[in-house]
Design a protein around this motif. Structure first.
Motif, PDB file in Angstrom:
ATOM      1  N   LEU A 172       4.606  40.186  35.846  1.00 28.79           N
ATOM      2  CA  LEU A 172       3.620  41.216  36.161  1.00 28.79           C
ATOM      3  C   LEU A 172       2.840  40.780  37.389  1.00 28.79           C
ATOM      4  N   GLY A 173       3.130  41.423  38.533  1.00 33.20           N
ATOM      5  CA  GLY A 173       2.429  41.124  39.762  1.00 33.20           C
ATOM      6  C   GLY A 173       1.503  42.254  40.156  1.00 33.20           C
ATOM      7  N   ALA A 174       0.755  42.047  41.229  1.00 33.45           N
ATOM      8  CA  ALA A 174      -0.165  43.081  41.691  1.00 33.45           C
ATOM      9  C   ALA A 174       0.582  44.248  42.330  1.00 33.45           C
ATOM     10  N   THR A 175       1.822  44.013  42.759  1.00 31.36           N
ATOM     11  CA  THR A 175       2.602  45.055  43.428  1.00 31.36           C
ATOM     12  C   THR A 175       3.717  45.589  42.549  1.00 31.36           C
ATOM     13  N   GLY A 208       4.862  36.068  32.890  1.00 33.45           N
ATOM     14  CA  GLY A 208       4.117  35.480  33.995  1.00 33.45           C
ATOM     15  C   GLY A 208       3.289  36.592  34.613  1.00 33.45           C
ATOM     16  N   ALA A 209       1.957  36.462  34.571  1.00 33.26           N
ATOM     17  CA  ALA A 209       1.094  37.573  34.966  1.00 33.26           C
ATOM     18  C   ALA A 209       0.028  37.137  35.961  1.00 33.26           C
ATOM     19  N   ASN A 250      -0.159  32.291  33.442  1.00 35.55           N
ATOM     20  CA  ASN A 250      -0.453  32.693  34.810  1.00 35.55           C
ATOM     21  C   ASN A 250       0.863  32.743  35.579  1.00 35.55           C
ATOM     22  N   ASP A 251       1.006  33.691  36.509  1.00 37.10           N
ATOM     23  CA  ASP A 251       2.304  33.854  37.182  1.00 37.10           C
ATOM     24  C   ASP A 251       2.745  32.603  37.926  1.00 37.10           C
TER      25      ASP A 251
END
Length: 322
Positions: free
Chosen positions: A9-12, A70-71, A114-115
């Protein structure tokens, strides 16, 4: 047969993969990370890509025995959620993850990282040398690091160890980070903030430039694409490189890694302009042993590969558990 799920899970973007017990990928899916209206929309996007990846793998989600996530941070590990992410709109204050995914998969074996911690798990899991002291650094929408010291991935009691992008590099606080604080590394060098930094530099010294400074769509991509052909773009790249080198030097002094793998879109798309200046400045900034600094071996799959490895190894990414 056992099946495992990995989520990035990323910001984009948000993506998911499904693998069998040998680590062979059977299905995968990707979507854009929603910008709102609330965190529940992001949760639904995560569940959507997991369902799609399971469908491509030909399994029901309930057949997966474990999952790793992973976020982006910051995390609330006790609640299994992301809290007030710095690189998403303010309306997204909470993204539930482990609970909803546990319900979908019908398993309690869901591990949240955490990513960048997922990234360092991915690098260790896939490395022939499997070094005990290493760092995975991402320079992307945000900046962060996954740190492994003496064979232990440092998560912190709340899952937020490694938020190196929020180290204060500039005591004068020229730039404000997305988290709201001044002078942070991420405020100068992340993909989201490089164009803002360029605008501030240009306002101080409004030289002629071909960069579309006034275009609302002006981005870090423009800065790096004009480098070598535009003096002001070169100046911005040089300033960003200096802050990056300072941040990496702080990592070296803090954790003494043997190797630093660098990933994230800014680094992956501009390795010579991002990594070479860091390497060149290390001898001037580091008083201890200088680590090897290289591009990630797993490209943009490093986080989802680490999340998958976490699922396969009871949350740790330790091969000895296989």
């Amino acid at each position: 047969m056992a099946y495992y799920v990995g989520v990035d899970l990323g910001a984009t973007n948000v993506r998911a993969v499904v693998a069998d017990g040998e680590g062979t990928l059977l299905g995968q899916a990707r979507d854009r990370t929603p910008r709102g209206p609330t965190g529940i929309a992001v949760t639904e996007a995560v569940l959507g890509v997991v369902r799609e990846a399971c469908g491509e793998a030909g399994i029901d989600p309930s057949e997966a025995v474990a999952a790793g996530i992973g976020a982006i941070g910051p995390l609330d590990l006790a609640e299994g959620a992301v809290e007030n992410p710095a690189n998403l709109p303010d309306t997204i204050d909470r993204i539930p993850l482990t609970g909803p995914l546990s319900v979908l998969l019908d398993t309690d074996e869901v591990y949240l990282h955490n990513d960048t911690n997922a990234g360092v798990i991915g690098e260790r899991f896939h490395s022939d040398r499997n070094p005990d002291d290493m760092v995975y650094l991402t320079i992307s929408s945000g900046i962060g690091a996954g740190v492994c010291v003496d064979g232990h991935v440092l998560a912190g009691w709340d899952g937020n160890a490694g938020e190196v992008g929020h180290m204060t590099l500039d005591p004068h606080g020229f730039m404000t980070c997305g988290c709201g604080h001044d002078g942070h590394w991420e405020g100068y060098c992340s993909g989201n903030n490089i164009p803002k930094y360029a605008r501030e530099l240009h306002e101080e010294d409004p030289v002629e430039t071909s960069l579309p400074i006034d275009d609302p769509d002006f981005s870090a991509v423009d800065v790096y694409e004009h480098a070598g052909d535009d003096d002001f773009a070169d100046h911005v790249v040089k300033q960003v490189a200096h802050w990056n080198a300072m941040g990496v030097a702080n990592i070296v002094h803090s954790y003494a890694p043997l190797i630093i793998y660098v990933g994230g879109a800014v680094a992956l798309n501009n390795p010579e302009l991002v990594l070479d200046p860091i390497r060149e400045q290390m001898s001037e900034m580091v008083m201890s042993n200088i680590p090897e600094i290289q591009l990630t071996t797993l490209s943009d799959e490093v986080v989802v590969e680490g999340a998958l490895a976490s699922a396969m190894t009871a949350g740790t990414g330790d091969r000895s558990r296989l």
